[in-house]
Design a protein around this motif. Structure first.
Motif, PDB file in Angstrom:
ATOM      1  N   ALA A  39      46.529  37.818 -12.824  1.00  0.00           N
ATOM      2  CA  ALA A  39      47.183  39.124 -12.943  1.00  0.00           C
ATOM      3  C   ALA A  39      46.327  40.118 -13.727  1.00  0.00           C
ATOM      4  O   ALA A  39      46.404  41.332 -13.505  1.00  0.00           O
ATOM      5  N   ASP A  40      45.489  39.618 -14.633  1.00  0.00           N
ATOM      6  CA  ASP A  40      44.630  40.521 -15.418  1.00  0.00           C
ATOM      7  C   ASP A  40      43.617  41.223 -14.520  1.00  0.00           C
ATOM      8  O   ASP A  40      43.363  42.415 -14.665  1.00  0.00           O
ATOM      9  N   LEU A  41      43.015  40.477 -13.594  1.00  0.00           N
ATOM     10  CA  LEU A  41      42.049  41.080 -12.682  1.00  0.00           C
ATOM     11  C   LEU A  41      42.731  42.093 -11.782  1.00  0.00           C
ATOM     12  O   LEU A  41      42.192  43.181 -11.541  1.00  0.00           O
ATOM     13  N   ALA A  42      43.914  41.757 -11.285  1.00  0.00           N
ATOM     14  CA  ALA A  42      44.632  42.649 -10.370  1.00  0.00           C
ATOM     15  C   ALA A  42      45.083  43.932 -11.056  1.00  0.00           C
ATOM     16  O   ALA A  42      45.366  44.921 -10.377  1.00  0.00           O
ATOM     17  N   GLU A  43      45.115  43.936 -12.366  1.00  0.00           N
ATOM     18  CA  GLU A  43      45.563  45.134 -13.086  1.00  0.00           C
ATOM     19  C   GLU A  43      44.389  45.780 -13.818  1.00  0.00           C
ATOM     20  O   GLU A  43      43.740  46.678 -13.299  1.00  0.00           O
ATOM     21  N   SER A  44      44.073  45.304 -15.006  1.00  0.00           N
ATOM     22  CA  SER A  44      43.044  45.967 -15.811  1.00  0.00           C
ATOM     23  C   SER A  44      41.640  45.782 -15.239  1.00  0.00           C
ATOM     24  O   SER A  44      40.791  46.682 -15.352  1.00  0.00           O
ATOM     25  N   GLY A  45      41.363  44.628 -14.599  1.00  0.00           N
ATOM     26  CA  GLY A  45      40.036  44.401 -14.035  1.00  0.00           C
ATOM     27  C   GLY A  45      39.713  45.362 -12.906  1.00  0.00           C
ATOM     28  O   GLY A  45      38.619  45.928 -12.842  1.00  0.00           O
ATOM     29  N   VAL A  46      40.667  45.558 -12.013  1.00  0.00           N
ATOM     30  CA  VAL A  46      40.468  46.489 -10.901  1.00  0.00           C
ATOM     31  C   VAL A  46      40.257  47.896 -11.425  1.00  0.00           C
ATOM     32  O   VAL A  46      39.391  48.644 -10.934  1.00  0.00           O
ATOM     33  N   ARG A  47      41.023  48.282 -12.416  1.00  0.00           N
ATOM     34  CA  ARG A  47      40.905  49.638 -12.966  1.00  0.00           C
ATOM     35  C   ARG A  47      39.553  49.853 -13.640  1.00  0.00           C
ATOM     36  O   ARG A  47      38.915  50.903 -13.475  1.00  0.00           O
ATOM     37  N   ALA A  48      39.090  48.869 -14.412  1.00  0.00           N
ATOM     38  CA  ALA A  48      37.800  49.005 -15.089  1.00  0.00           C
ATOM     39  C   ALA A  48      36.653  49.087 -14.080  1.00  0.00           C
ATOM     40  O   ALA A  48      35.753  49.928 -14.205  1.00  0.00           O
ATOM     41  N   ALA A  49      36.677  48.215 -13.071  1.00  0.00           N
ATOM     42  CA  ALA A  49      35.627  48.236 -12.053  1.00  0.00           C
ATOM     43  C   ALA A  49      35.661  49.534 -11.259  1.00  0.00           C
ATOM     44  O   ALA A  49      34.609  50.106 -10.920  1.00  0.00           O
ATOM     45  N   THR A  50      36.863  50.027 -10.973  1.00  0.00           N
ATOM     46  CA  THR A  50      36.994  51.275 -10.220  1.00  0.00           C
ATOM     47  C   THR A  50      36.405  52.450 -10.983  1.00  0.00           C
ATOM     48  O   THR A  50      35.709  53.301 -10.410  1.00  0.00           O
TER      49      THR A  50
END
Length: 238
Positions: A39-50
């Motif tokens: 769930a961390d990747l799907a939320e904060s990880g995606v946002r940081a990479a974006t």
């Protein structure tokens, strides 16, 4: 005394290199979430990479402006293609593939891998073709890699389904090597691109529901090549 054993980079080359740095950093962000809850990747990880990939698009625009101002070098063309391959080809595909792996079983993983390979291959072929023979074309032939990356990131906000991710990556890879025509950024399109970039930043930072914005971006990318055919033609009166 000459310190560098390569052609000395100019200001335009520095901007291009920063584009590549953003892409490389986005890959590291995705890797850093490998041992964390999905769930961390799907939320904060995606946002940081974006955010990093959006920053890459700014540097990608700046290098062209610097080069047109006479501040480029012989490194420019090759370095630009390599940077775009990393930031708009490899990095977004890694992000979306990792999201697919979160819920994928054996067959699902195979589908994600095939989609990943199709996307990266399409991006490399698209960039090589553009650099070698299409830089002076009046429009882009095939989906431009920055738009493909925008579509990939949009999918990352919308789904973790291995089926959708695998098919989506493969479809975008094919679109990059297709005969679809996309207009180059001129006139009003520059303002539209800037508005989309600002919207992407605000949505990624949580100003509004990014899923709605992502769905709109996917729709626009899909409709752009067919809009001219849907527009009513002017009648010629004899």
């Amino acid at each position: 005394m000459k310190v560098l054993g390569i052609t000395r980079p100019g200001p335009a080359d520095v901007m291009t290199l920063m584009n590549a740095v953003c892409g490389a950093a986005a890959v590291l962000v995705v890797l850093s979430y490998a041992a964390r809850p999905p769930a961390d990747l799907a939320e904060s990880g995606v946002r940081a990479a974006t955010l990093l990939l959006l920053a890459g698009t700014i540097f990608d625009s700046l290098d062209g402006a610097f080069a047109r101002g006479g501040r480029g070098t012989a490194l420019g063309g090759m370095l630009d293609s390599l940077a775009d391959a990393l930031t708009f080809g490899f990095a977004p595909a890694v992000l979306l593939a990792q999201l697919g792996f979160v819920t994928a079983s054996g067959p699902g993983r195979v589908l994600v891998v095939l989609g990943f390979l199709a996307y990266v291959s399409g991006a490399l072929l698209r960039l090589a073709d553009f650099s070698s023979s299409r830089q002076d074309d009046p429009a882009f032939t095939g989906l431009p890699s920055p738009l493909a990356a925008a579509a990939v990131v949009s999918l990352a906000f919308l789904t973790t389904s291995p089926l959708v991710i695998g098919i989506g990556l493969a479809a975008l890879g094919l679109m990059m090597v297709s005969r679809l025509s996309y207009p180059k950024l001129r006139g009003p399109l520059v303002a539209a691109a800037l508005a989309a970039w600002i919207g992407g930043i605000l949505g990624t930072l949580g100003a509004f529901d990014m899923r709605i914005f992502a769905a709109v971006i996917l729709l626009l990318i899909g409709l752009t090549p067919v809009l001219p055919a849907l527009m009513p033609r002017e009648r010629v009166h004899v």
